[in-house]
Design a protein around this motif. Structure first.
Motif, PDB file in Angstrom:
ATOM      1  N   LYS A  33      -3.235   7.118  -4.889  1.00 20.15           N
ATOM      2  CA  LYS A  33      -3.054   6.058  -3.885  1.00 20.15           C
ATOM      3  C   LYS A  33      -3.004   4.697  -4.566  1.00 20.15           C
ATOM      4  CE  LYS A  33      -5.030   8.303   0.083  1.00 20.15           C
ATOM      5  NZ  LYS A  33      -6.289   8.589   0.768  1.00 20.15           N
ATOM      6  N   LYS A  80      -3.670   0.719  -3.905  1.00 20.81           N
ATOM      7  CA  LYS A  80      -4.314  -0.234  -2.985  1.00 20.81           C
ATOM      8  C   LYS A  80      -4.298  -1.611  -3.635  1.00 20.81           C
ATOM      9  CE  LYS A  80      -7.648   3.154  -1.482  1.00 20.81           C
ATOM     10  NZ  LYS A  80      -9.007   3.537  -1.871  1.00 20.81           N
ATOM     11  N   LYS A  92       0.837  -1.202   0.000  1.00 16.96           N
ATOM     12  CA  LYS A  92       0.000   0.000   0.000  1.00 16.96           C
ATOM     13  C   LYS A  92       0.871   1.250   0.000  1.00 16.96           C
ATOM     14  CE  LYS A  92      -4.479  -0.865   2.088  1.00 16.96           C
ATOM     15  NZ  LYS A  92      -5.318  -0.596   3.258  1.00 16.96           N
TER      16      LYS A  92
END
Lengths: 153, 111
Positions: free
Chosen positions: B106, B108, B86
């Motif tokens: 981001k 993930k 992550k």
């Protein structure tokens, strides 16, 4: 009196400028941007031998209708581990006024040595990729691209 | 100059930790070579191009690029990246007029 001296000053400046500009132009050092392809490659490799290798794959269209946007992909076969990886990929457009397109510094974190971008080509020419491995070797490949409409200017 | 539109794309959309993905960064940038003339005014448009692009993961640089004006208008930069877990990918660029900008996305991984 003041006006006379002022005018004389002007004349001196004019003479100085006409004399100095051509010499300055001649003396201006050529940056890496104005080198031709051989010198640009030499500036990177430091006169080391460059080997044409089948490890380096380049994907570019053979005929580009529009020279302003030519997609180029360079892939190199390499394990990309900490002691054996591709350090850098350089892309050149051999007949553009500035031959250097991009220098890409890779690390083992990339996983696969690949770089893709879009370049501008002024006319039909060869695109060249120069690859530096972590062992200090230089590999290269090139492909010619026909351009029907130039992309610069 | 206002903020330029930029975008980070990750392909494929679903990935796991340890997999290799493609990260592309696109930016709306004129990439002027300094040789083109403005057709209305007849003046030369000054050179304006991206100099440097940095790809970072959680603040650690994994790819740096030096670029010149031979890249196309609205350039795309694509590299591979092995997903370690992550985190956040940040791409920053600087151009020859000193303008710089950042974009992040981001990460993930599933599983």
């Amino acid at each position: 009196m003041q006006r006379r001296s002022f005018l004389r000053g002007l004349g001196l400046v004019a003479v100085a400028s006409t004399v100095s500009t051509p010499t300055m132009l001649l003396a201006a050092p050529k940056g890496p941007n104005e080198l031709n392809i051989d010198l640009a490659v030499k500036a990177i490799t430091g006169a080391k031998a460059v080997v044409k290798s089948e490890k380096v794959h380049m994907k570019a269209p053979e005929i580009a209708e529009n020279g302003a946007v030519v997609p180029v992909t360079v892939t190199v076969d390499s394990p990309m581990t900490d002691d054996d990886y591709i350090k850098a990929i350089h892309i050149f457009a051999t007949k553009n006024s500035n031959v250097r397109c991009a220098d890409v510094m890779l690390t083992p974190m990339n996983g696969i040595a690949m770089f893709a971008t879009r370049v501008k080509l002024g006319k039909s020419q060869e695109i060249m990729a120069l690859v530096e491995t972590s062992k200090g070797e230089f590999l290269s490949t090139s492909q010619s691209v026909k351009v029907t409409i130039g992309g610069c200017g | 100059m206002g903020k330029r539109k930029s975008l980070i794309k990750i392909k494929p959309k679903k990935y796991k930790t340890g997999e290799i993905v493609k990260v592309s960064f696109m930016v709306m940038h004129p990439m002027d070579t300094g040789m083109r003339k403005n057709k209305k005014t007849g003046k030369i448009v000054p050179a304006h191009y991206i100099n440097e692009v940095k790809f970072m993961f959680n603040g650690k640089v994994f790819t740096t690029m030096k670029t010149w004006e031979s890249l196309s208008t609205n350039p795309v930069f694509t590299v591979n990246f092995k997903v370690p877990g992550k985190g956040k990918i940040t791409v920053s660029y600087t151009d020859n007029t000193g303008e710089s900008q950042e974009k992040s996305k981001k990460i993930k991984p599933k599983g």
